[in-house]
Structures are given as C-alpha cells and as structure tokens.
Scaffold this motif. Structure first.
Motif, PDB file in Angstrom:
ATOM      1  N   GLU A   1       7.380  -4.301   4.994  1.00 47.40           N
ATOM      2  CA  GLU A   1       6.892  -5.469   4.131  1.00 47.40           C
ATOM      3  C   GLU A   1       5.421  -5.500   4.646  1.00 47.40           C
ATOM      4  O   GLU A   1       4.293  -6.059   4.154  1.00 47.40           O
ATOM      5  N   VAL A   2       5.150  -5.450   6.085  1.00 47.61           N
ATOM      6  CA  VAL A   2       4.006  -5.390   6.652  1.00 47.61           C
ATOM      7  C   VAL A   2       2.981  -4.153   5.981  1.00 47.61           C
ATOM      8  O   VAL A   2       1.646  -4.620   5.762  1.00 47.61           O
ATOM      9  N   ILE A   3       3.660  -3.200   6.111  1.00 47.02           N
ATOM     10  CA  ILE A   3       2.865  -2.204   5.171  1.00 47.02           C
ATOM     11  C   ILE A   3       2.478  -2.239   3.660  1.00 47.02           C
ATOM     12  O   ILE A   3       1.538  -1.868   3.238  1.00 47.02           O
ATOM     13  N   ARG A   4       3.519  -2.856   2.939  1.00 50.18           N
ATOM     14  CA  ARG A   4       3.269  -2.958   1.658  1.00 50.18           C
ATOM     15  C   ARG A   4       2.043  -4.121   1.433  1.00 50.18           C
ATOM     16  O   ARG A   4       1.144  -4.258   0.741  1.00 50.18           O
ATOM     17  N   PHE A   5       2.052  -5.183   2.675  1.00 54.11           N
ATOM     18  CA  PHE A   5       1.133  -6.092   2.547  1.00 54.11           C
ATOM     19  C   PHE A   5      -0.482  -5.385   2.848  1.00 54.11           C
ATOM     20  O   PHE A   5      -1.512  -5.445   2.232  1.00 54.11           O
ATOM     21  N   LEU A   6      -0.356  -4.373   3.688  1.00 56.71           N
ATOM     22  CA  LEU A   6      -1.517  -3.764   3.858  1.00 56.71           C
ATOM     23  C   LEU A   6      -1.795  -2.954   2.870  1.00 56.71           C
ATOM     24  O   LEU A   6      -3.048  -2.799   2.538  1.00 56.71           O
ATOM     25  N   ASP A   7      -1.098  -2.307   2.187  1.00 56.53           N
ATOM     26  CA  ASP A   7      -1.425  -1.477   1.053  1.00 56.53           C
ATOM     27  C   ASP A   7      -1.939  -2.345  -0.109  1.00 56.53           C
ATOM     28  O   ASP A   7      -2.879  -1.984  -0.903  1.00 56.53           O
ATOM     29  N   LEU A   8      -1.577  -3.757  -0.187  1.00 60.21           N
ATOM     30  CA  LEU A   8      -2.568  -4.584  -0.981  1.00 60.21           C
ATOM     31  C   LEU A   8      -3.950  -4.803  -0.786  1.00 60.21           C
ATOM     32  O   LEU A   8      -4.752  -4.492  -1.576  1.00 60.21           O
ATOM     33  N   ILE A   9      -4.082  -4.806   0.673  1.00 62.76           N
ATOM     34  CA  ILE A   9      -5.504  -4.788   1.279  1.00 62.76           C
ATOM     35  C   ILE A   9      -6.351  -3.629   1.025  1.00 62.76           C
ATOM     36  O   ILE A   9      -7.653  -3.655   0.545  1.00 62.76           O
ATOM     37  N   SER A  10      -5.647  -2.407   1.383  1.00 62.85           N
ATOM     38  CA  SER A  10      -6.342  -1.179   1.321  1.00 62.85           C
ATOM     39  C   SER A  10      -6.552  -0.716  -0.307  1.00 62.85           C
ATOM     40  O   SER A  10      -7.302   0.319  -0.444  1.00 62.85           O
ATOM     41  N   GLY A  11      -5.918  -1.413  -1.128  1.00 63.58           N
ATOM     42  CA  GLY A  11      -6.031  -0.863  -2.626  1.00 63.58           C
ATOM     43  C   GLY A  11      -5.133   0.003  -2.986  1.00 63.58           C
ATOM     44  O   GLY A  11      -5.372   0.777  -4.167  1.00 63.58           O
TER      45      GLY A  11
ATOM     46  N   MET B   1       3.828   6.089   7.500  1.00 58.39           N
ATOM     47  CA  MET B   1       5.111   6.535   6.997  1.00 58.39           C
ATOM     48  C   MET B   1       6.136   6.010   8.077  1.00 58.39           C
ATOM     49  O   MET B   1       7.091   5.484   7.524  1.00 58.39           O
ATOM     50  N   ALA B   2       5.903   5.986   9.466  1.00 57.99           N
ATOM     51  CA  ALA B   2       6.900   5.438  10.299  1.00 57.99           C
ATOM     52  C   ALA B   2       7.087   3.821  10.177  1.00 57.99           C
ATOM     53  O   ALA B   2       8.199   3.228  10.137  1.00 57.99           O
ATOM     54  N   ASN B   3       5.792   3.332   9.860  1.00 59.93           N
ATOM     55  CA  ASN B   3       5.935   1.830   9.765  1.00 59.93           C
ATOM     56  C   ASN B   3       6.781   1.421   8.508  1.00 59.93           C
ATOM     57  O   ASN B   3       7.165   0.154   8.395  1.00 59.93           O
ATOM     58  N   LEU B   4       6.609   2.164   7.711  1.00 57.75           N
ATOM     59  CA  LEU B   4       7.231   2.062   6.167  1.00 57.75           C
ATOM     60  C   LEU B   4       8.725   1.769   6.404  1.00 57.75           C
ATOM     61  O   LEU B   4       9.634   1.081   5.649  1.00 57.75           O
ATOM     62  N   VAL B   5       9.385   2.584   7.629  1.00 62.21           N
ATOM     63  CA  VAL B   5      10.885   2.487   7.890  1.00 62.21           C
ATOM     64  C   VAL B   5      11.193   1.309   8.758  1.00 62.21           C
ATOM     65  O   VAL B   5      12.029   0.292   8.706  1.00 62.21           O
ATOM     66  N   VAL B   6      10.111   0.836   9.758  1.00 62.05           N
ATOM     67  CA  VAL B   6      10.533  -0.129  10.661  1.00 62.05           C
ATOM     68  C   VAL B   6       9.788  -1.373  10.255  1.00 62.05           C
ATOM     69  O   VAL B   6      10.544  -2.554  10.643  1.00 62.05           O
ATOM     70  N   ARG B   7       8.889  -1.556   9.343  1.00 64.36           N
ATOM     71  CA  ARG B   7       8.317  -2.712   9.173  1.00 64.36           C
ATOM     72  C   ARG B   7       7.559  -2.429   7.560  1.00 64.36           C
ATOM     73  O   ARG B   7       6.452  -2.951   7.520  1.00 64.36           O
TER      74      ARG B   7
END
Length: 337
Positions: free
Chosen positions: A244-254, A236-242
C-alpha cells in the motif's frame, strides 16, 4: 577529388603527349574541362586528338556524376537537413535557464517526458543521429513506442556529450540543470566533470549503474546520483512487504492513472500579503485541498508535517501534495503573479 584527378590527367597528358610547357598544359586542361573552346595552343598530333577525345568523355562523365550528387543532395533532403540543423543551433543559442539531457535511452527519454510535462525547455544531446531521426519521423502529435514522448519539436545536438564543444553547443554555460543518463558510468563521470568546469552553478543529476560509481560522480561535480536498477529492485521488494505504501508512491510518481502531484514553492514566490502568516493562518488545505507535507528551512533542515504555528520565512520552501486541480488552485491563490 574527381576535379583534382581530372586536372592531373590533363596536365600529364598534354605535357607527355604534346610536349606542352606546364603553363600551356594547364591552360589547355582548364579550357577543356570548362568546355570553353578557345582553340589549341599548337595543332594536336593524332595521339593528342585521341587523348583529348577520351579526356572530354571522361570530364562529361565527371560532370554528370557531380550533377547527380548535387541533385541527390538537394532533392533527397540533405540541404534541408543542414538548414534545419543550422536553424536549431541558432534557436538553442538563444536559450537560457534550460535543461540539458545527455543520452536519449529509456532513462533519458523518461526524464525528457517529465520535464516537458512540467513546462521545462529541454535540449537533448544524443550521439545516435539515426535514433533521433526515427523519433522525429515517428512524431504525429500522439505518444509513440510507449515512451511517453509525444509530438512536438525535440531540440537536439547530435554528438558525444563527453566533448566540451558538444556541451557548449547545447548551451551548458546558460543552462540551469543537466541530466546525464549515458549507458556507461565512466562517460557520466566525464560529462559531470566537464559540465561542472564549464558552468560552476549548474545543477547536475547523474545516472549510475554501480554503487561504486556514486562517489566518483559526486566528486566529479554531480549534485545527485540516481541508480535506476537499485531503485527498481527495491521497488519490487517493497511491493511484497508494504504494497500500500508503494501504491501511494506510485500515485505521487505518476505511475498510476489517478496520479498525485508534488509541488514546491519558495517563500520568495509567495504573495507578499501572505508573508508573516503561520501554516494555520495560510489554511492551504481548506482553500485548495492540497496538503503541506513538508518544509525545508533556509538552513537546510527538513520539517515533515511542519507545526501549524510555524511561520515561513525567507529561504524556506513549502512542499505540497495534491492532485492536478488542487495544485493549480494553489498556484492561483498563493503564488506571486
């Protein structure tokens, strides 16, 4: 219990009222209960006849109750349930290289879903029999309750995963991995300790709620420890500070609709005619569209974006990223059949 009480009543009644010997009293009791009717050992007194009359009525009630219980046992599915449990137990005994998931809460259920999607054979150990029964009754070939567990048989061992006998029933000696996702950290420590003792070569992944439990789980024999709460807060914290990185990780995690897939392939699984070729010569991206994002060497060193001139060797593991179609193409073109 009812049969024993009936036997005692008969023995006492015939002995006290008719003054029969213990052998004669036992004989009369058995013939009365069995309704055989061979006749009296000695003629009954008036009190004896009254006793026998009520004694016969009592036994008729007992027989009617036993018939009712037996009918309920058979027709309400209890017998079918026992047979199903026996059949499942026999099937699990034939499993080898399977994965055991201890605890079917949110984390355990998600792990089960991912394992099943990847074609793994899974045995669930869960203490709440009613939970597993409700899930079994709710399966209809579609996802239910939003938990991602669709139709299909769930091989289940009902019992406490901290007991060695329950783990053995789940085939821990023949399993390749175990995931313990019980609610209490102490229970997960105990499961890891027991599973490691029963199968020294087992891969154990444990859930923890507290950071202080991590070292205990590792000492107990867990290979890796996952803390869902800590991961969730960091996410949740990274969704605030980075974001796009988290969205990319969401793609990988399904977690995203257009999910990507991470895959690995050991050097020994690669087609023999491809051995001795460098990353450049393998040309995975041009052939399949997937990308080699990392490589773990035989000595444990992890190379991120390995040099194109690197030649994979025995013990190396390629790490790839791509969508489902790209990974499937890679499997066909590069994996040993």
């Amino acid at each position: 219990m009812l049969t024993v009480s009936s036997l005692v009543i008969g023995l006492v009644g015939f002995t006290v009222i008719e003054h029969f010997s213990l052998v004669d009293a036992f004989y009369m009791t058995v013939t009365t209960i069995a309704t055989v009717g061979y006749g009296e050992v000695h003629p009954f007194s008036v009190a004896g006849r009254i006793f026998v009359s009520f004694y016969i009525l009592y036994n008729l009630i007992v027989v009617a109750y036993l018939v009712s219980v037996l009918s309920t046992f058979i027709f309400d599915g209890e017998l079918r349930k026992l047979f199903k449990m026996y059949r499942t137990d026999q099937e699990i005994k034939r499993f080898s290289g399977h994965i055991i998931v201890c605890g079917f809460g949110r984390n355990g259920r998600k792990a089960f879903q991912e394992l099943r999607l990847n074609g793994a054979r899974v045995v669930v150990v869960e203490q709440d029999e009613q939970l597993m029964k409700s899930l079994a009754e709710g399966r209809s070939g579609e996802d239910y309750d939003g938990d991602g567990v669709a139709g299909g048989k769930i091989f289940t061992v009902v019992g406490d995963a901290t007991n060695d006998s329950v783990l053995q029933q789940a085939g821990v000696e023949r399993a390749s991995a175990l995931i313990t996702a019980l609610p209490k950290d102490a229970d997960n420590v105990f499961v890891a300790l027991s599973a490691r003792a029963l199968n020294p070569h087992l891969k154990i992944i444990a859930r923890a709620s507290y950071k202080s439990s991590e070292s205990k789980l590792l000492s107990a024999g867990a290979d890796s420890v996952v803390m869902p709460d800590e991961i969730g807060g960091s996410h949740m914290a990274n969704l605030v500070v980075r974001p796009e990185v988290i969205r990319f990780l969401d793609l990988i995690s399904g977690l995203s609709a257009d999910k990507l897939r991470l895959e690995e392939m050991n050097f020994s699984q690669m087609r023999e005619d491809l051995h001795g070729r460098s990353i450049r010569e393998l040309d995975v991206r041009s052939i399949t569209g997937a990308t080699i994002i990392g490589l773990r060497q035989a000595d444990g060193t992890l190379l991120v974006s390995p040099p194109v001139g690197y030649i994979p060797g025995p013990g190396d593991v390629l790490l790839l990223l791509g969508n489902e179609e790209q990974i499937e193409t890679f499997e066909v073109r590069f994996r040993q059949l």
